[in-house]
Design a protein around this motif. Structure first.
Motif, PDB file in Angstrom:
ATOM      1  N   GLY A  24       2.609  -3.137   8.856  1.00  0.00           N
ATOM      2  CA  GLY A  24       1.992  -4.422   9.152  1.00  0.00           C
ATOM      3  C   GLY A  24       1.219  -4.369  10.450  1.00  0.00           C
ATOM      4  O   GLY A  24       1.127  -3.336  11.118  1.00  0.00           O
ATOM      5  N   ALA A  25       0.653  -5.504  10.844  1.00  0.00           N
ATOM      6  CA  ALA A  25      -0.113  -5.567  12.096  1.00  0.00           C
ATOM      7  C   ALA A  25       0.615  -6.492  13.060  1.00  0.00           C
ATOM      8  O   ALA A  25       1.726  -6.215  13.455  1.00  0.00           O
ATOM      9  CB  ALA A  25      -1.523  -6.051  11.802  1.00  0.00           C
ATOM     10  N   GLY A  26      -0.014  -7.604  13.434  1.00  0.00           N
ATOM     11  CA  GLY A  26       0.586  -8.472  14.440  1.00  0.00           C
ATOM     12  C   GLY A  26       1.434  -9.589  13.880  1.00  0.00           C
ATOM     13  O   GLY A  26       2.064 -10.319  14.619  1.00  0.00           O
ATOM     14  N   SER A  27       1.480  -9.759  12.547  1.00  0.00           N
ATOM     15  CA  SER A  27       2.201 -10.886  11.956  1.00  0.00           C
ATOM     16  C   SER A  27       3.598 -10.447  11.510  1.00  0.00           C
ATOM     17  O   SER A  27       3.964  -9.273  11.565  1.00  0.00           O
ATOM     18  CB  SER A  27       1.428 -11.423  10.760  1.00  0.00           C
ATOM     19  N   ASN A  28       4.359 -11.449  11.015  1.00  0.00           N
ATOM     20  CA  ASN A  28       5.702 -11.169  10.507  1.00  0.00           C
ATOM     21  C   ASN A  28       5.710 -10.895   9.002  1.00  0.00           C
ATOM     22  O   ASN A  28       6.771 -10.699   8.420  1.00  0.00           O
ATOM     23  CB  ASN A  28       6.626 -12.359  10.802  1.00  0.00           C
ATOM     24  N   ARG A  29       4.534 -10.897   8.376  1.00  0.00           N
ATOM     25  CA  ARG A  29       4.485 -10.633   6.940  1.00  0.00           C
ATOM     26  C   ARG A  29       4.780  -9.163   6.652  1.00  0.00           C
ATOM     27  O   ARG A  29       4.424  -8.292   7.429  1.00  0.00           O
ATOM     28  CB  ARG A  29       3.113 -11.013   6.377  1.00  0.00           C
ATOM     29  N   GLN A  30       5.412  -8.907   5.514  1.00  0.00           N
ATOM     30  CA  GLN A  30       5.728  -7.541   5.086  1.00  0.00           C
ATOM     31  C   GLN A  30       4.911  -7.226   3.831  1.00  0.00           C
ATOM     32  O   GLN A  30       4.808  -8.051   2.924  1.00  0.00           O
ATOM     33  CB  GLN A  30       7.216  -7.401   4.792  1.00  0.00           C
ATOM     34  N   TYR A  31       4.354  -6.027   3.806  1.00  0.00           N
ATOM     35  CA  TYR A  31       3.470  -5.619   2.714  1.00  0.00           C
ATOM     36  C   TYR A  31       4.044  -4.401   1.989  1.00  0.00           C
ATOM     37  O   TYR A  31       4.574  -3.479   2.637  1.00  0.00           O
ATOM     38  CB  TYR A  31       2.075  -5.270   3.254  1.00  0.00           C
ATOM     39  N   TYR A  32       3.913  -4.406   0.666  1.00  0.00           N
ATOM     40  CA  TYR A  32       4.377  -3.284  -0.159  1.00  0.00           C
ATOM     41  C   TYR A  32       3.298  -2.957  -1.186  1.00  0.00           C
ATOM     42  O   TYR A  32       2.643  -3.858  -1.723  1.00  0.00           O
ATOM     43  CB  TYR A  32       5.684  -3.635  -0.878  1.00  0.00           C
ATOM     44  N   ARG A  33       3.119  -1.671  -1.443  1.00  0.00           N
ATOM     45  CA  ARG A  33       2.230  -1.239  -2.524  1.00  0.00           C
ATOM     46  C   ARG A  33       3.104  -0.845  -3.714  1.00  0.00           C
ATOM     47  O   ARG A  33       3.942   0.054  -3.609  1.00  0.00           O
ATOM     48  CB  ARG A  33       1.347  -0.075  -2.086  1.00  0.00           C
ATOM     49  N   PHE A  34       2.940  -1.549  -4.824  1.00  0.00           N
ATOM     50  CA  PHE A  34       3.696  -1.283  -6.037  1.00  0.00           C
ATOM     51  C   PHE A  34       2.824  -0.513  -7.026  1.00  0.00           C
ATOM     52  O   PHE A  34       1.640  -0.833  -7.201  1.00  0.00           O
ATOM     53  CB  PHE A  34       4.159  -2.584  -6.700  1.00  0.00           C
ATOM     54  N   THR A  35       3.401   0.475  -7.660  1.00  0.00           N
ATOM     55  CA  THR A  35       2.718   1.241  -8.704  1.00  0.00           C
ATOM     56  C   THR A  35       3.454   1.034 -10.022  1.00  0.00           C
ATOM     57  O   THR A  35       4.685   1.172 -10.084  1.00  0.00           O
ATOM     58  CB  THR A  35       2.699   2.740  -8.369  1.00  0.00           C
ATOM     59  N   ASP A  36       2.699   0.667 -11.079  1.00  0.00           N
ATOM     60  CA  ASP A  36       3.360   0.444 -12.362  1.00  0.00           C
ATOM     61  C   ASP A  36       3.383   1.747 -13.177  1.00  0.00           C
ATOM     62  O   ASP A  36       2.941   2.812 -12.705  1.00  0.00           O
ATOM     63  CB  ASP A  36       2.686  -0.690 -13.140  1.00  0.00           C
ATOM     64  N   SER A  37       3.867   1.678 -14.400  1.00  0.00           N
ATOM     65  CA  SER A  37       4.037   2.874 -15.232  1.00  0.00           C
ATOM     66  C   SER A  37       2.705   3.493 -15.636  1.00  0.00           C
ATOM     67  O   SER A  37       2.648   4.670 -16.006  1.00  0.00           O
ATOM     68  CB  SER A  37       4.842   2.517 -16.491  1.00  0.00           C
ATOM     69  N   LYS A  38       1.598   2.750 -15.531  1.00  0.00           N
ATOM     70  CA  LYS A  38       0.277   3.281 -15.863  1.00  0.00           C
ATOM     71  C   LYS A  38      -0.442   3.857 -14.654  1.00  0.00           C
ATOM     72  O   LYS A  38      -1.586   4.316 -14.753  1.00  0.00           O
ATOM     73  CB  LYS A  38      -0.587   2.178 -16.485  1.00  0.00           C
ATOM     74  N   GLY A  39       0.225   3.802 -13.495  1.00  0.00           N
ATOM     75  CA  GLY A  39      -0.402   4.322 -12.291  1.00  0.00           C
ATOM     76  C   GLY A  39      -1.272   3.316 -11.564  1.00  0.00           C
ATOM     77  O   GLY A  39      -1.911   3.647 -10.556  1.00  0.00           O
ATOM     78  N   GLU A  40      -1.333   2.067 -12.050  1.00  0.00           N
ATOM     79  CA  GLU A  40      -2.125   1.036 -11.387  1.00  0.00           C
ATOM     80  C   GLU A  40      -1.311   0.420 -10.248  1.00  0.00           C
ATOM     81  O   GLU A  40      -0.090   0.277 -10.344  1.00  0.00           O
ATOM     82  CB  GLU A  40      -2.544  -0.041 -12.393  1.00  0.00           C
ATOM     83  N   THR A  41      -2.006   0.038  -9.195  1.00  0.00           N
ATOM     84  CA  THR A  41      -1.309  -0.476  -8.011  1.00  0.00           C
ATOM     85  C   THR A  41      -1.705  -1.919  -7.712  1.00  0.00           C
ATOM     86  O   THR A  41      -2.784  -2.385  -8.075  1.00  0.00           O
ATOM     87  CB  THR A  41      -1.625   0.379  -6.769  1.00  0.00           C
ATOM     88  N   LEU A  42      -0.815  -2.604  -7.047  1.00  0.00           N
ATOM     89  CA  LEU A  42      -1.115  -3.920  -6.491  1.00  0.00           C
ATOM     90  C   LEU A  42      -0.261  -4.095  -5.235  1.00  0.00           C
ATOM     91  O   LEU A  42       0.652  -3.315  -4.960  1.00  0.00           O
ATOM     92  CB  LEU A  42      -0.874  -5.042  -7.506  1.00  0.00           C
ATOM     93  N   ILE A  43      -0.565  -5.129  -4.467  1.00  0.00           N
ATOM     94  CA  ILE A  43       0.099  -5.349  -3.178  1.00  0.00           C
ATOM     95  C   ILE A  43       1.041  -6.535  -3.277  1.00  0.00           C
ATOM     96  O   ILE A  43       0.665  -7.608  -3.783  1.00  0.00           O
ATOM     97  CB  ILE A  43      -0.939  -5.600  -2.062  1.00  0.00           C
ATOM     98  N   GLY A  44       2.265  -6.351  -2.825  1.00  0.00           N
ATOM     99  CA  GLY A  44       3.232  -7.434  -2.730  1.00  0.00           C
ATOM    100  C   GLY A  44       3.378  -7.868  -1.279  1.00  0.00           C
ATOM    101  O   GLY A  44       3.437  -7.039  -0.384  1.00  0.00           O
ATOM    102  N   VAL A  45       3.439  -9.177  -1.066  1.00  0.00           N
ATOM    103  CA  VAL A  45       3.500  -9.721   0.298  1.00  0.00           C
ATOM    104  C   VAL A  45       4.679 -10.666   0.413  1.00  0.00           C
ATOM    105  O   VAL A  45       4.877 -11.547  -0.434  1.00  0.00           O
ATOM    106  CB  VAL A  45       2.204 -10.474   0.668  1.00  0.00           C
ATOM    107  N   MET A  46       5.469 -10.488   1.458  1.00  0.00           N
ATOM    108  CA  MET A  46       6.557 -11.411   1.788  1.00  0.00           C
ATOM    109  C   MET A  46       6.249 -12.034   3.146  1.00  0.00           C
ATOM    110  O   MET A  46       6.039 -11.328   4.127  1.00  0.00           O
ATOM    111  CB  MET A  46       7.901 -10.682   1.848  1.00  0.00           C
ATOM    112  N   GLY A  47       6.207 -13.358   3.182  1.00  0.00           N
ATOM    113  CA  GLY A  47       5.944 -14.059   4.433  1.00  0.00           C
ATOM    114  C   GLY A  47       7.160 -14.830   4.903  1.00  0.00           C
ATOM    115  O   GLY A  47       8.101 -15.059   4.146  1.00  0.00           O
ATOM    116  N   THR A  48       7.139 -15.239   6.163  1.00  0.00           N
ATOM    117  CA  THR A  48       8.252 -16.012   6.724  1.00  0.00           C
ATOM    118  C   THR A  48       7.933 -17.499   6.790  1.00  0.00           C
ATOM    119  O   THR A  48       8.812 -18.295   7.092  1.00  0.00           O
ATOM    120  CB  THR A  48       8.593 -15.505   8.136  1.00  0.00           C
ATOM    121  N   SER A  49       6.672 -17.862   6.539  1.00  0.00           N
ATOM    122  CA  SER A  49       6.267 -19.264   6.610  1.00  0.00           C
ATOM    123  C   SER A  49       5.658 -19.694   5.275  1.00  0.00           C
ATOM    124  O   SER A  49       4.637 -19.148   4.852  1.00  0.00           O
ATOM    125  CB  SER A  49       5.243 -19.472   7.737  1.00  0.00           C
ATOM    126  N   ARG A  50       6.270 -20.673   4.643  1.00  0.00           N
ATOM    127  CA  ARG A  50       5.736 -21.160   3.371  1.00  0.00           C
ATOM    128  C   ARG A  50       4.347 -21.755   3.569  1.00  0.00           C
ATOM    129  O   ARG A  50       3.439 -21.541   2.758  1.00  0.00           O
ATOM    130  CB  ARG A  50       6.673 -22.215   2.782  1.00  0.00           C
TER     131      ARG A  50
END
Length: 527
Positions: A24-50
């Protein structure tokens, strides 16, 4: 993490084949790169503020609808605490410009072209992105206004200016702050203010073929398109702000010519979306926002560096000070007290350019040729003495009775400060307190309920803080404070003890408190 995995399962219909945590950078958000069974990726984000997550999701969907270059939001959890977005890859504009930064701001043609493409895209994002936007969804506020300006200016004051221990007149500075805020918000605007528009928040989206050729230093970025991220703090506001934020980012080391060229590119691109101000007016307004943005980032660097002790932000302060030095030298800002104070900051010895020539005078003293102390006579002569740099500082605080004389200075430096407590109300006049001292709770309660001793000490704290800070800065080894009263039992003991605790808590240096007439000695060790 469990809720993010559950959201992925709902969206893809399977668990991720691979998961990679992204720094991450300066925020409290957490980032993950997920790869599915076909090899395609997307980004998952968890934040602390709704609310912050909601702002990003709303803005991303709005900008996508406006066909602007942002990541598409693919799925959002019911509580809006996590979401999935498309993967734009790992190449940021900041990464692609690394070679030019490391070369001291000498950018090659491809790097300059990336900057031009990005800056041309900015007005499209700001003006078209604002159309139809429901500003109440912005976080933490919907509009750039005088209150938000004053918040950032006071953030600068408390997180950067105050730790420098520069003397200044609070009311005069506040008056200039208010005038500055009024000028910054004087023009109506219907554009989207990104607020954190910088090279780290621009991703270069590559085609699959280009992804294999790209290097971390920007090679293989031909044909890459700039995409914008991390705009969740945006709001309705003046378009000048983002241009100032981007081009005067201290660590980028853009040359004056490159900045002028990019301002020209931005101005011409802005013509495609709105009726633009006259060039002279545009430049004058831009300069106000450059000064404001520079003060704003120094406040952030001060908090992250001086208070949170993060070295990256401490290292970022000198280039930001250089930006400030160049700005105040222009002599175009109608805020005389504030600008004079900013000029004094740039002349502090800790911010002197590293290649500043140093001359030695006939008397053995050394001074820089620019006389950095000249603008601040309260610092004394513009010299460094042979007593500098010995450190560490030890502070001795005495309580005593005037009947038995003022304590001697054992260091040989001449005595320091002596304060007479006899103007304050004396608890020793009253029978219940005659056998007690200023260390006992009933006496402490008496003095503090009366209040005279508190006003007396408030003035001494200010004087002591400035002196201790200066002695630490110069590497002096000894400083002495003494408090006298009639018997050296009540008021002087209370005052000496409280000043010793104050200095220890604020500065962390070794403090020795000696209650001479009570035969009590206590040492607060250096922290």
């Amino acid at each position: 993490m469990e809720s993010l995995l559950k959201l992925f399962q709902q969206y893809r219909g399977e668990a991720p084949a691979a998961t990679e945590k992204i720094a991450g950078a300066g925020s409290n958000r957490q980032y993950y790169r997920f790869t599915d069974s076909k090899g395609e990726t997307l980004i998952g984000v968890m934040g602390t503020s709704r609310d912050e997550n909601h702002a990003f999701v709303y803005l991303a969907r709005h900008f996508t609808h406006r066909q602007l270059p942002v990541p598409k939001v693919l799925a959002v959890s019911d509580d809006e605490m996590c979401y999935l977005q498309e993967d734009l890859g790992s190449m940021s504009l900041f990464d692609a410009l690394r070679g030019g930064r490391e070369a001291g701001g000498r950018y090659n043609q491809r790097e300059k072209q990336l900057l031009v493409e990005t800056i041309r895209q900015l007005p499209n994002f700001q003006i078209r992105g604002a159309r139809g936007l429901q500003w109440e969804n912005c976080y933490p506020q919907p509009e750039f206004d005088a209150d938000s300006v004053l918040f950032d200016l006071n953030y600068f004051k408390y997180c950067f200016l105050k730790p420098l221990d520069i003397d200044f007149h609070e009311l005069k500075l506040e008056a200039n702050f208010r005038l500055f805020a009024k000028d910054l918000t004087s023009e109506p605007c219907d554009s989207f203010l990104y607020r954190d528009f910088q090279a780290r928040n621009v991703m270069l989206r590559l085609t699959p073929a280009e992804k294999g050729e790209a290097s971390p230093t920007g090679g293989g970025t031909e044909g890459a398109a700039p995409y914008f991220i991390d705009f969740q703090g945006g709001r309705r506001g003046p378009f000048y702000y983002d241009l100032a934020s981007f081009l005067w980012q201290a660590s980028a080391k853009y040359s004056h010519k490159l900045r002028r060229d990019l301002v020209y590119e931005y101005y011409n691109s802005l013509r495609n979306y709105m009726e633009v101000p006259a060039p002279r007016h545009f430049v004058q307004r831009l300069s106000l926002f450059v000064l404001f943005r520079t003060m704003q980032v120094l406040g952030a660097y001060g908090f992250r560096g001086y208070f949170e002790r993060k070295q990256h932000f401490i290292d970022s302060i000198p280039p930001a000070i250089q930006n400030l030095r160049e700005l105040v030298s222009l002599d175009v800002f109608p805020y005389p007290y504030m600008v004079d104070l900013l000029r004094r900051i740039t002349m502090l010895p800790q911010f002197a350019p590293k290649d500043e020539p140093v001359a030695e005078r006939a008397d053995g003293y050394k001074t820089t040729e620019s006389d950095v102390y000249k603008a601040h006579p309260q610092d004394g002569p513009a010299t460094f003495s042979k007593y500098d740099g010995k450190g560490p500082l030890v502070v001795r605080v005495y309580s005593f009775s005037y009947r038995k004389g003022i304590p001697e200075d054992e260091s040989g430096n001449g005595g320091g400060y002596v304060f007479d407590c006899r103007s304050t109300h004396n608890p020793g006049r009253y029978e219940p307190y005659k056998q007690l001292t200023g260390l006992d709770e009933p006496v402490i309660r008496f003095l503090e309920d009366d209040g005279e001793i508190l006003t007396f000490l408030d003035n001494i704290y200010k004087l002591a803080d400035a002196h201790v800070a200066r002695y630490i800065q110069r590497g002096f080894t000894s400083l002495m404070f003494s408090f006298g009263c009639t018997g050296g039992q009540h008021r002087s003991v209370y005052s000496a003890q409280h000043l010793a605790e104050h200095i220890s808590n604020r500065f962390g240096v070794e403090v020795r408190v000696i209650h001479r007439e009570q035969n009590i000695t206590q040492t607060f060790p250096a922290k």
